[in-house]
Design a protein around this motif. Structure first.
Motif, PDB file in Angstrom:
ATOM      1  N   ASP A 104      17.650  59.650  18.444  1.00  0.00           N
ATOM      2  CA  ASP A 104      19.528  59.598  18.865  1.00  0.00           C
ATOM      3  C   ASP A 104      19.972  58.692  17.538  1.00  0.00           C
ATOM      4  O   ASP A 104      19.967  57.404  17.272  1.00  0.00           O
ATOM      5  CB  ASP A 104      19.684  59.328  20.397  1.00  0.00           C
ATOM      6  N   ARG A 105      20.953  59.578  17.340  1.00  0.00           N
ATOM      7  CA  ARG A 105      22.235  58.938  16.075  1.00  0.00           C
ATOM      8  C   ARG A 105      21.878  57.461  16.827  1.00  0.00           C
ATOM      9  O   ARG A 105      23.077  57.006  15.952  1.00  0.00           O
ATOM     10  CB  ARG A 105      23.051  60.226  15.478  1.00  0.00           C
ATOM     11  N   ARG A 106      23.338  57.697  17.837  1.00  0.00           N
ATOM     12  CA  ARG A 106      23.616  56.663  18.355  1.00  0.00           C
ATOM     13  C   ARG A 106      22.575  55.095  18.377  1.00  0.00           C
ATOM     14  O   ARG A 106      23.118  54.168  18.343  1.00  0.00           O
ATOM     15  CB  ARG A 106      24.526  57.515  19.540  1.00  0.00           C
ATOM     16  N   LYS A 152      20.391  54.826  17.062  1.00  0.00           N
ATOM     17  CA  LYS A 152      19.843  54.659  15.425  1.00  0.00           C
ATOM     18  C   LYS A 152      21.196  53.194  14.851  1.00  0.00           C
ATOM     19  O   LYS A 152      21.286  52.401  14.184  1.00  0.00           O
ATOM     20  CB  LYS A 152      19.656  55.411  14.499  1.00  0.00           C
ATOM     21  N   LYS A 153      22.138  54.351  15.193  1.00  0.00           N
ATOM     22  CA  LYS A 153      23.596  53.128  15.076  1.00  0.00           C
ATOM     23  C   LYS A 153      23.702  52.001  15.479  1.00  0.00           C
ATOM     24  O   LYS A 153      24.002  51.061  15.114  1.00  0.00           O
ATOM     25  CB  LYS A 153      25.030  54.415  15.126  1.00  0.00           C
TER      26      LYS A 153
END
Length: 188
Positions: A2-4, A6-7
Motif C-alpha cells: 500500500d502506498r500509505r 510505503k510513505k
C-alpha cells in the motif's frame, strides 16, 4: 504494498536518518522518532520492532540502492568503470553512507556490504579463473577486504582524493587480477 504504508515507512526512516545525524544512534529513542515524524509511537512499532530493526532496515535499503546502481550502470567485470560507478554513487550520497558507517556500533553496514562485495567479486572471478592461485577464495576475500578498507578510509576522511584518482589507484593495484581475468576471457 500500500502506498500509505510505503510513505509512512519512508517518513520514519527519513526521520531516523535526520536524528542519526543530530544525536547519534545511542541517544535516539522511539519517542524521538515519533515526535519528529509527528506520528504515534505505536505507528513506529507497527513498522519496526525497535531502533535496531530500523537501523538494520536502513542499512539494508542503502546497501541495496548502491548495488542496484552498480548493477544498472556497469558490466559485471572487475573494471575501472565498475569501481568508478561505486565511488561516484557514494560521492553523490556521501552524507547517508558516512552516517551509516560511523553510527553502526555493531558492524551491520560493514558486514552486509562486505558480504555483497565478496559475493560479487567471487562471481566475477569464479568462472574465469583457471589459475589455482585465483580460485580458492583467498583472492576474492583479499579483494573484498581491501576494497571495503579503502572505501571506509575514503568515507571517513571525507573523500581526500577525487573519484578519478581513487579509481586509478585501485586499478593499478588490481592490475595483476584484471590482467589474469582479461587473458582468461580472451583464451575462451
Amino acid at each position: 504494498m500500500d502506498r500509505r504504508i510505503k510513505k509512512t515507512r519512508q517518513l520514519i526512516m527519513d526521520t531516523f536518518i535526520d536524528l542519526l545525524a543530530e544525536k547519534g544512534f545511542e541517544k535516539i529513542t522511539i519517542n524521538d522518532i515519533a515526535e519528529r515524524a509527528d506520528i504515534n509511537r505505536g505507528t513506529v512499532y507497527l513498522h519496526y520492532v525497535d531502533k535496531f530493526d530500523l537501523l538494520d532496515k536502513c542499512i539494508e535499503k542503502y546497501v541495496e540502492l548502491l548495488l542496484n546502481h552498480c548493477a544498472n550502470s556497469t558490466d559485471s567485470t572487475l573494471s575501472a568503470s565498475a569501481l568508478q560507478s561505486i565511488f561516484e554513487y557514494i560521492e553523490e550520497n556521501f552524507t547517508i553512507y558516512k552516517l551509516l558507517l560511523n553510527n553502526e556500533k555493531f558492524g551491520f553496514f560493514r558486514s552486509r556490504l562486505y558480504s555483497l562485495i565478496e559475493q560479487t567479486v567471487t562471481q566475477v572471478m569464479g568462472g574465469k579463473s583457471e589459475n589455482k592461485a585465483f580460485s580458492n577464495g583467498v583472492a576474492s576475500h583479499f579483494l573484498a577486504s581491501g576494497f571495503i578498507g579503502v572505501l571506509e578510509w575514503w568515507i571517513n576522511h571525507s573523500m581526500p582524493c577525487n573519484v578519478q584518482e581513487i579509481t586509478e589507484q585501485l586499478m593499478s593495484m588490481l592490475e595483476p587480477y584484471t590482467k589474469h581475468l582479461v587473458s582468461t576471457d580472451e583464451s575462451t
